[in-house]
Design an enzyme around this catalytic site. Structure first.
Site: not given
Ligand SMILES: [Zn+2]
Length: 288
Positions: A2-3, A99, A118, A161
């Site tokens: 997830p972001e 879980h 997980r 950069k």
């Protein structure tokens, strides 16, 4: 993984269920997730008031308070972490899922279950109220949806950069919460080739380049659109089964290798390259 928009959606889902409630029981069904739980975590949080549910970058922040102190539980969903909201009765009557690692029982009869097959997710306690200085948080760059993330900031961080712009935007010290998906989407919409050096975002004097001025609002738009889409999915989910977390967005570039570019009059297909071990999806014609 997830972001920012997915974590924000989870936050918005948890907020009405948890804010202002008292945690009467914290059930920990194992001793760890990705990291061990803090010693006596349940004892340290039970009977405390949940004052707010916040977010910083991809971290969820559960803020607790008592007469004595303030505490923040810093949470990360990892790869597969998911919260589901039940009533106490539903939580007790249902078949325990394999879980279900953590259950928050609240004083109004709500039970919030954290499931994570997980176990890359974690929950760590910042016990002094100073979550901002926690080692996970203190070095993170500005939140992309606040005014502290603007073209001037990005130009300053990008001047000279040589890192490619894709990896540069994934650097959490430069901007918080962006991951592979939303960086691909932002570069596609801004028509920037992901292999170009980050220095193209700044002029020789270190000021925002034209490309930088185009990119920054696009990053904000893409995140806001994803949060709005998550919010609408959230309503559906809540009506269905109170399940918060994962939903399928429609992406313009991400995951679309070999499919037609959606830009009008392009005619090319989305390509995939690998940058630092991660897939980048882009249109070779539109993003030169
Ligand atoms: Zn194209």
């Amino acid at each position: 993984m997830p972001e920012l928009p997915e974590v924000e959606t989870v936050r918005q889902g948890l907020l009405p269920a948890m804010k202002g409630k008292i945690l009467i029981k914290l059930e920990l069904n194992r001793k760890n997730l990705r990291f061990d739980f803090d010693d006596d975590l349940a004892k340290r949080l039970e009977a405390k008031h949940i004052t707010d549910i916040g977010r910083r970058s991809k971290y969820l922040l559960m803020h607790f308070a008592s007469a004595k102190n303030k505490q923040t539980l810093i949470g990360h969903l990892g790869m597969s972490g998911k919260f589901t909201i039940f009533s106490h009765n539903e939580a007790k009557m249902r078949q325990p899922q394999k879980h279900d690692h953590v259950v928050f029982y609240l004083d109004d009869g709500t039970a919030v279950v954290y499931n994570d097959p997980r176990r890359f997710g974690f929950m760590l306690l910042a016990d002094d109220g100073n979550w901002q200085t926690h080692k996970l948080i203190r070095d993170i760059g500005p939140e992309p949806l606040t005014s502290s993330f603007d073209a001037a900031h990005l130009a300053t961080k990008s001047s000279g950069k040589k890192t490619n712009i894709k990896n540069h935007l994934l650097n959490q010290k430069i901007v918080a919460g962006l991951g592979n998906i939303y960086v691909c989407e932002a570069l596609f919409r801004a028509k920037i080739n992901p292999t170009l050096p980050a220095s193209i975002l700044a002029t020789k004097a270190g000021k925002p380049s034209k490309i930088c001025q185009i990119l920054v609002p696009i990053i904000k738009d893409i995140l806001q659109e994803a949060i709005a889409a998550g919010g609408s999915t959230l309503n559906d989910y809540r009506q269905a089964d109170g399940n918060l977390g994962y939903f399928q967005h429609r992406f313009a570039a991400y995951g679309r290798e070999g499919k037609a570019c959606t830009n009008a009059n392009c005619g090319d297909d989305i390509a995939r390259i690998v940058q630092s071990g991660r897939s980048t999806f882009y249109c070779p014609s539109c993003q030169r």
